[in-house]
Design an enzyme around this catalytic site. Structure first.
Site, PDB file in Angstrom:
ATOM      1  N   LYS A 171      -7.634   6.152 -19.367  1.00 16.46           N
ATOM      2  CA  LYS A 171      -7.957   6.666 -20.702  1.00 16.46           C
ATOM      3  C   LYS A 171      -6.695   6.664 -21.596  1.00 16.46           C
ATOM      4  O   LYS A 171      -6.184   5.606 -21.891  1.00 16.46           O
ATOM      5  CB  LYS A 171      -8.580   8.059 -20.562  1.00 16.46           C
ATOM      6  CG  LYS A 171      -9.710   8.139 -19.514  1.00 16.46           C
ATOM      7  CD  LYS A 171     -10.875   7.247 -19.868  1.00 16.46           C
ATOM      8  CE  LYS A 171     -12.119   7.428 -19.027  1.00 16.46           C
ATOM      9  NZ  LYS A 171     -12.029   7.358 -17.581  1.00 16.46           N
ATOM     10  N   TYR A 213     -16.461  15.753 -15.281  1.00 13.10           N
ATOM     11  CA  TYR A 213     -16.926  14.381 -15.087  1.00 13.10           C
ATOM     12  C   TYR A 213     -17.928  14.358 -13.922  1.00 13.10           C
ATOM     13  O   TYR A 213     -17.655  14.905 -12.850  1.00 13.10           O
ATOM     14  CB  TYR A 213     -15.714  13.478 -14.816  1.00 13.10           C
ATOM     15  CG  TYR A 213     -16.079  12.027 -14.618  1.00 13.10           C
ATOM     16  CD1 TYR A 213     -16.889  11.361 -15.535  1.00 13.10           C
ATOM     17  CD2 TYR A 213     -15.622  11.329 -13.515  1.00 13.10           C
ATOM     18  CE1 TYR A 213     -17.219  10.030 -15.348  1.00 13.10           C
ATOM     19  CE2 TYR A 213     -15.943   9.993 -13.328  1.00 13.10           C
ATOM     20  CZ  TYR A 213     -16.750   9.354 -14.247  1.00 13.10           C
ATOM     21  OH  TYR A 213     -17.074   8.038 -14.049  1.00 13.10           O
ATOM     22  N   ASP A 250      -7.554  18.504 -14.167  1.00 13.13           N
ATOM     23  CA  ASP A 250      -7.749  17.146 -14.676  1.00 13.13           C
ATOM     24  C   ASP A 250      -7.529  17.219 -16.189  1.00 13.13           C
ATOM     25  O   ASP A 250      -8.380  17.706 -16.935  1.00 13.13           O
ATOM     26  CB  ASP A 250      -9.163  16.657 -14.335  1.00 13.13           C
ATOM     27  CG  ASP A 250      -9.414  15.231 -14.827  1.00 13.13           C
ATOM     28  OD1 ASP A 250      -8.769  14.811 -15.801  1.00 13.13           O
ATOM     29  OD2 ASP A 250     -10.277  14.554 -14.236  1.00 13.13           O
ATOM     30  N   ARG A 271       0.821  -1.219   0.000  1.00 13.00           N
ATOM     31  CA  ARG A 271       0.000   0.000   0.000  1.00 13.00           C
ATOM     32  C   ARG A 271       0.853   1.267   0.000  1.00 13.00           C
ATOM     33  O   ARG A 271       0.374   2.360  -0.289  1.00 13.00           O
ATOM     34  CB  ARG A 271      -0.984  -0.024   1.190  1.00 13.00           C
ATOM     35  CG  ARG A 271      -1.979   1.100   1.159  1.00 13.00           C
ATOM     36  CD  ARG A 271      -3.252   0.905   2.002  1.00 13.00           C
ATOM     37  NE  ARG A 271      -3.142  -0.074   3.043  1.00 13.00           N
ATOM     38  CZ  ARG A 271      -2.590   0.138   4.235  1.00 13.00           C
ATOM     39  NH1 ARG A 271      -2.092   1.321   4.529  1.00 13.00           N
ATOM     40  NH2 ARG A 271      -2.551  -0.826   5.135  1.00 13.00           N
TER      41      ARG A 271
HETATM   42  N1  PLP Z   1     -11.574  12.418 -14.958  1.00 11.03           N
HETATM   43  C1  PLP Z   1     -12.149  12.386 -16.177  1.00 11.03           C
HETATM   44  C2  PLP Z   1     -12.010  13.571 -17.066  1.00 11.03           C
HETATM   45  C3  PLP Z   1     -12.860  11.260 -16.593  1.00 11.03           C
HETATM   46  O1  PLP Z   1     -13.434  11.241 -17.818  1.00 11.03           O
HETATM   47  C4  PLP Z   1     -12.963  10.146 -15.714  1.00 11.03           C
HETATM   48  C5  PLP Z   1     -13.699   8.915 -16.085  1.00 11.03           C
HETATM   49  O2  PLP Z   1     -14.435   8.845 -17.014  1.00 11.03           O
HETATM   50  C6  PLP Z   1     -12.365  10.231 -14.465  1.00 11.03           C
HETATM   51  C7  PLP Z   1     -11.663  11.366 -14.115  1.00 11.03           C
HETATM   52  C8  PLP Z   1     -12.426   9.072 -13.504  1.00 11.03           C
HETATM   53  O3  PLP Z   1     -11.492   8.128 -13.889  1.00 11.03           O
HETATM   54  P1  PLP Z   1     -11.611   6.546 -13.554  1.00 11.03           P
HETATM   55  O4  PLP Z   1     -12.774   6.025 -14.345  1.00 11.03           O
HETATM   56  O5  PLP Z   1     -10.283   6.014 -13.981  1.00 11.03           O
HETATM   57  O6  PLP Z   1     -11.849   6.433 -12.089  1.00 11.03           O
END
Ligand code: PLP
Length: 401
Positions: free
Chosen positions: A217, A120, A192, A67
């Site tokens: 992604k 998101y 992000d 961890r």
């Molecule tokens: N940030 C963005 C822009 C996303 O599109 C997503 C998921 O679709 C996330 C964060 C969350 O990522 P995860 O699905 O890997 O938890």
């Protein structure tokens, strides 16, 4: 357009593709193996009490327990830090674990966070529902309205968090302008940059304090792993690492290894996806059955000027609305043959989704409109199939409308 692509990560030094292949993984491996091994172990042992005591008193650095880190994970983190031009990076078991652990590290009761609207859904839910419950106040403002962002700032604001480009309208946020607002204030800018990737934009070089990715992604790139990452200055990352040790959202060593493999082709993949997406966006924009196309590379996009200034490529996601209702849009989606219907984005397979059904199913048409989502909104994550094939496929599906 901002320089990028072949740009050196730190002005001089190796190019982005060389960095993607070699950074973090060039140290000599056991048995002189070319690849980093998967350290599939939960724990690490101590030869004797003297070794344990030396570790506990900080005399030696080493692994201790899964961890708190893993050598395969560390190699992936060093590669991502090099690609972002960051001092350090930290991996998580998902993008949401990265987002939530970061915000929980930076915020406490009585403080305030500014969040942009076109983000998101789960990030918005976390801020409103979970942070709200913990006594953190949240303001939501439009991602492309700098005046509203500035007006939302309060003396107790500690974080401004946004995606860039945003999801699903792909608004590109003016990070240098946000950074200018920090003067005389004490908040951190968390970007992000999942949709941008370090190939198209490096927010840390533009004034952001932390960059976050859902590595599920583009960084992973093959729709076969879940991961999240943050990158930034070492002391900031260290604070988040300490909370991760408590919250426990760590990455499995095997997923870290898959991520390393994906990262090696990141620049190649993203440049190709940029090119195909740009072509499809232009073609869709000229089609009579398409109402509006949202792609930062198009001159008609609300934040095209900002995107040109800050990005070296416009990304692989194209959103568009059709001149159609909920059902007809579903028929269009069903008529495409190459893109698969599914959530997520950024992989080698093209994915398509009708946003109203995939993310806002429980709302009525009117309720969706109130949150800015039209029934005919389609999000296309362009993969690595031939652009000719994808274009022909979309056109035949539009003909069927
Ligand atoms: N940030 C963005 C822009 C996303 O599109 C997503 C998921 O679709 C996330 C964060 C969350 O990522 P995860 O699905 O890997 O938890």
């Amino acid at each position: 357009m901002a320089s990028g692509g072949d740009e050196r990560v730190e002005g001089r030094g190796p190019g982005l593709q060389t960095t993607a292949v070699h950074a973090g993984t060039d140290a000599r491996q056991p048995h002189a193996a070319l690849q980093v091994p998967i350290y599939q172990t939960a724990t690490y042992t101590f030869r004797d009490t003297a070794e344990l005591t030396a570790f506990m008193s900080g005399e030696v650095e080493r692994m201790e327990y899964g961890r708190y880190g893993n050598p395969t994970q560390r190699a992936a983190e060093e590669k991502i830090a090099a690609l972002e031009g960051a001092q350090d990076a930290l991996l998580f078991g998902s993008g949401m674990a990265a987002v939530t652990t970061t915000l929980l590290t930076l915020l406490r009761q009585g403080q305030h966070v500014v969040l942009t609207d076109d983000c998101y859904r789960r990030t918005r839910q976390f801020c409103r529902q979970v942070l709200g419950r913990l006594g953190v106040e949240v303001s939501v403002v439009p991602a492309d309205d700098l005046a509203a962002l500035e007006a939302a700032l309060r003396p107790e604001t500690r974080v401004l968090v946004t995606e860039s480009p945003t999801n699903p309208y792909l608004k590109v946020v003016d990070i240098p302008a946000l950074a200018a607002l920090k003067k005389g204030r004490s908040f951190k800018i968390v970007i992000d940059a999942t949709f941008a990737t370090p190939v198209n934009q490096r927010p840390l070089t533009q004034g952001a304090d932390l960059v976050v990715h859902s590595a599920t992604k583009y960084l992973g790139g093959h729709n076969d792993l879940l991961a999240g990452v943050i990158a930034g200055a070492a002391p900031l990352v260290q604070g988040i690492r300490e909370l991760q040790a408590i919250l426990g959202g760590v990455l499995d060593p095997h997923a870290a290894w898959l991520l390393i493999r994906g990262l090696k082709t990141l620049p190649l993949r993203v440049r190709q996806q940029n090119e195909t997406a740009m072509r499809l966006a232009r073609r869709l924009a000229s089609h009579p059955k398409v109402d509006e196309v949202f792609y930062p590379g198009l001159e008609t996009h609300a934040t095209h000027e900002v995107a040109r200034r800050l990005m070296s490529g416009f990304g692989g996601v194209v959103s568009f609305t059709l001149r159609a209702d909920l059902e007809a849009t579903g028929r269009f989606i069903d008529a495409v043959r190459i893109p698969r219907i599914g959530p997520s984005l950024g992989g080698v397979e093209t994915l398509i989704e009708q946003v109203a059904l995939m993310s806002y199913f429980e709302l009525t048409t009117e309720e969706r409109l109130a949150v800015g989502i039209r029934d005919s909104l389609v999000r296309l994550s362009v993969g690595l199939e031939d652009a000719d094939d994808l274009e022909a496929d979309l056109l035949q599906a539009l003909e069927a409308l």
